[in-house]
Scaffold this active site. Structure first.
Site, PDB file in Angstrom:
ATOM      1  N   LYS A 126       0.855  -1.183   0.000  1.00 28.64           N
ATOM      2  CA  LYS A 126       0.000   0.000   0.000  1.00 28.64           C
ATOM      3  C   LYS A 126       0.894   1.237   0.000  1.00 28.64           C
ATOM      4  O   LYS A 126       1.917   1.270   0.691  1.00 28.64           O
ATOM      5  CB  LYS A 126      -0.892  -0.030   1.239  1.00 28.64           C
ATOM      6  CG  LYS A 126      -1.930   1.086   1.316  1.00 28.64           C
ATOM      7  CD  LYS A 126      -2.795   0.899   2.546  1.00 28.64           C
ATOM      8  CE  LYS A 126      -3.875   1.960   2.647  1.00 28.64           C
ATOM      9  NZ  LYS A 126      -4.749   1.765   3.831  1.00 28.64           N
ATOM     10  N   SER A 178      -9.397   1.487   2.977  1.00 26.29           N
ATOM     11  CA  SER A 178      -8.627   2.274   2.026  1.00 26.29           C
ATOM     12  C   SER A 178      -7.553   1.472   1.298  1.00 26.29           C
ATOM     13  O   SER A 178      -6.938   1.964   0.354  1.00 26.29           O
ATOM     14  CB  SER A 178      -7.960   3.445   2.762  1.00 26.29           C
ATOM     15  OG  SER A 178      -7.087   2.973   3.791  1.00 26.29           O
ATOM     16  N   SER A 212      -9.672  -0.646   7.267  1.00 23.13           N
ATOM     17  CA  SER A 212      -9.061  -0.569   5.943  1.00 23.13           C
ATOM     18  C   SER A 212      -8.191  -1.728   5.499  1.00 23.13           C
ATOM     19  O   SER A 212      -7.805  -1.790   4.341  1.00 23.13           O
ATOM     20  CB  SER A 212      -8.267   0.740   5.827  1.00 23.13           C
ATOM     21  OG  SER A 212      -9.150   1.833   5.874  1.00 23.13           O
TER      22      SER A 212
END
Length: 520
Positions: A106, A181, A205
Site C-alpha cells: 500500500k 482504504s 481498511s
C-alpha cells in the site's frame, strides 16, 4: 486521473498477453507461498519467471482488459531483485521464509527505492530515505516488492479513489469499489497481480478490502506490528497488517512483519506476548469445541442488509457443522454506528501526526496538512470535509471531547473483554460490512463494522464467508467477509479458527475478470 505506473521493464509491453519464461508445470493463479517454495525446490520455476509472470498479469489487467487500476507504481528493479534471489538460491538456498514471494505494498508504506505518496497528487514524488520497519522485515525474509498499490487517498476513506491514482475497481464486479482504504492491494491480490500485500487499518481498511475481494486480512493486536514508516492517521487506531488469498499466507506474512521496533514504542507490548511462530497454529484447525459468539449487534435490519445476513447465517451454520459451539450475543453498546459516532478519534490526532510525518520526508512537496489543503491537489469529494475539520484543531489531543472519547474506548474494551469472559468465548464473529461493498458511484463505504477492533486494539481476521447472488455485473456474486475477533494477543487462536473455517468451506473463488494467461 489514470494511475502513474512506471513501465520500465525491457519488453514488458510485448508480453502483456503471455507469460515469459514461466515453467509449464506451474500455475501462477491462486499460487501460495507453499506452492512457490515447492516449485523452486523442484526447479520447475525460477524467481525471474515467477516475477515476470506477475508483471505480465499486471500489464494485461491493470490498465487493459478490466482496467482494475490497482497499481500506482511498479518497482523498476523487480526483475533484477528476482535474478539476485535466483543467484542466492543456487549458491545457498532460500534467503528467508518469503524467498521470492511477490508482494505489493500500500502506498503509505515508506520505501527507500520508490515514492510514497498516500495516493495524493499533493505528495507526488515524495521519497522517504528509508524503508518502513515492516518493509525491511519483508525484504530481509526474501520477498520481492512488485510495486505500490493505489489506496483511498491518505487512508482517510473507504472507496479507494485518489487524486494520484483514480478509482480502483472491484475485480468481482467492475461497477463496485474494492473496499478501502487498502483497496488497491485487495484488488491486486484478488486478481492474482501479486501473491499478497500489505494494508493499513485505522477503522476498517485492511479488512474492508479483504471482505470485498474474497481475501484474508489480519488487523493485529495493537503493538504486534510496527507503524513506524507508515503514513499515519491516528496513533490510537492505526494498525498495519497483511492481505492474502489464504489464511496460511496471511499468517506467514504476519509472522515476518511482527516484532519489537524502538521507533514504535507500542511494539514493546509484544515482547513476551508473541509466539515464536504462527505457522504451527495452521496444523490444528479443527473447530470442534470452539466457542464462537455471533455478535447480533453488528447485523443490519434494513432490506439492503438481508443478503449479507443470509450469507453470514450460512457461514455460522458451517462453523457449527464443524463442531463449533455458537452462542448468540447482543450488546447495543458495541454497535458500530454508536462507536463511529462516539469513540473515533481520527480528526483529533491526524494534523499533528501527518505534519510530523511530512517533516521527515526531505523532498515532500507539501510539508504540512495546511500545505495539502492549500494545494487543492487532493480528492475533494471524499476528503475536503475531514481535512478542514482536522486542520481546525490547533492541538486536537488537548480537546475535552478527545479525552471523553478515549475514556469511552477504555469502557468499550472492558465491555468487550467482559462479554468474551461471561460467555466463555474464543472469539466473536460478525459481517465486516452489513451491506454489499458499494458501487463506484457512491462516495461513502456505508455500514462497516470494523471499528470495534479499531477502538479496542483487539485483533481481528476477516475471511471469505461467501458471495451474494450472481448478477450481470457480478457473475460470481459480490464477496462477503466475516470478521473473527478475539482477545488481545490471541492471533494464534484466531489463525487456528480462521484456517479451520477456510478448510471446511473453501469459499474463495478467483474473479472472472482476470483469467489465466496463456503459457508460452
Amino acid at each position: 486521473m489514470k494511475s502513474i505506473v512506471t513501465f520500465c521493464f525491457a519488453g514488458l509491453a510485448a508480453v502483456a498477453a503471455t507469460r515469459v519464461d514461466a515453467a509449464d508445470s506451474f500455475q501462477i493463479e491462486e499460487a501460495t507461498v507453499a506452492s512457490i517454495q515447492q516449485a523452486l525446490r523442484d526447479k520447475s520455476l525460477t524467481c525471474h519467471a515467477l516475477v515476470q509472470a506477475y508483471l505480465d498479469r499486471i500489464a494485461a489487467y491493470d490498465h487493459k482488459g478490466p482496467s482494475l487500476n490497482a497499481i500506482l507504481a511498479l518497482n523498476p528493479h523487480a526483475l533484477t531483485d528476482a535474478d539476485q534471489r535466483d543467484a542466492d538460491y543456487a549458491r545457498s538456498g532460500p534467503v528467508g521464509p518469503l524467498h521470492c514471494i511477490p508482494l505489493v505494498l500500500k502506498d503509505n508504506y515508506n520505501t527507500a527505492d520508490l515514492p510514497t505518496t498516500g495516493g495524493s497528487a499533493a505528495l507526488a514524488g515524495a521519497q522517504p530515505k528509508t524503508d518502513a520497519f515492516t518493509v525491511t522485515r519483508l525484504r530481509e525474509a526474501g520477498a520481492i516488492i512488485l510495486g505500490k498499490s493505489n489506496m483511498h487517498e491518505l487512508a482517510l476513506a473507504g472507496t479507494t479513489v485518489s487524486s494520484l491514482g483514480g478509482q480502483t475497481l472491484n475485480p468481482y464486479d467492475l461497477t463496485r469499489t474494492p473496499g478501502g482504504s487498502s483497496g488497491g492491494t485487495g484488488a491486486a491480490v484478488a486478481a492474482n497481480l501479486a501473491l499478497a500485500g500489505t494494508g493499513s487499518d485505522t477503522v476498517n481498511s485492511i479488512r474492508s478490502p479483504a471482505s470485498a475481494n474474497a481475501l484474508v486480512g489480519i488487523r493485529p493486536t495493537k503493538g504486534l506490528l510496527s507503524r513506524a514508516g507508515i503514513m499515519p492517521v491516528s496513533e490510537t487506531q492505526d494498525a498495519a497488517g497483511p492481505i492474502a488469498r489464504t489464511v496460511s499466507d496471511a499468517a506467514r506474512l504476519l509472522e515476518v512483519m511482527a516484532g519489537y521496533d524502538p521507533n514504535d514504542p507500542s511494539t514493546a507490548w509484544s515482547v513476551g506476548n508473541m509466539p515464536a511462530s504462527y505457522t504451527p497454529f495452521l496444523e490444528h484447525g479443527s473447530l470442534r469445541g470452539v466457542r464462537i459468539g455471533l455478535l447480533k449487534t453488528m447485523l443490519g435490519s434494513r432490506p439492503e442488509h438481508q443478503e449479507v445476513n443470509t450469507v453470514i447465517a450460512a457461514a455460522v451454520a458451517a462453523m457449527q457443522n464443524e463442531g463449533a459451539i455458537i452462542v448468540e450475543v447482543d450488546d447495543p453498546a458495541l454497535s458500530a454506528a454508536k462507536l463511529n459516532a462516539e469513540n473515533d478519534v481520527q480528526k483529533y490526532e491526524f494534523r499533528g501526526l501527518i505534519n510530523a510525518y511530512l517533516a521527515s520526508i526531505p523532498n515532500a512537496p507539501a510539508k504540512s496538512l495546511a500545505d495539502i489543503i492549500a494545494s487543492g491537489k487532493f480528492h475533494k469529494p471524499s476528503l475536503e470535509s475531514f481535512l478542514a475539520s482536522a486542520q481546525a484543531y490547533q492541538n486536537g489531543i488537548e480537546e475535552l471531547d478527545y479525552h471523553l472519547r478515549l475514556l469511552r474506548n477504555a469502557r468499550t474494551r472492558d465491555k468487550l473483554i467482559s462479554l468474551l469472559a461471561e460467555h466463555r468465548l474464543d472469539a466473536v464473529v460478525y459481517p465486516l460490512q452489513q451491506r454489499l461493498v458499494v458501487p463506484t458511484s457512491e462516495a461513502n463505504q456505508a455500514d462497516r463494522n470494523g471499528i470495534l477492533a479499531s477502538v479496542t486494539g483487539f485483533p481481528a481476521i476477516t475471511v471469505p464467508a461467501g458471495f451474494s447472488k450472481p448478477t450481470v455485473t457480478a457473475p460470481l456474486g459480490v464477496p462477503i467477509g466475516m470478521d473473527i475477533l478475539g482477545r488481545p494477543w490471541s492471533e494464534g487462536r484466531l489463525i487456528q479458527i480462521a484456517h479451520g473455517f477456510e478448510q471446511a468451506t473453501h469459499f474463495r473463488k478467483p474473479p472472472n475478470s482476470a483469467p489465466p494467461l496463456s503459457m508460452k
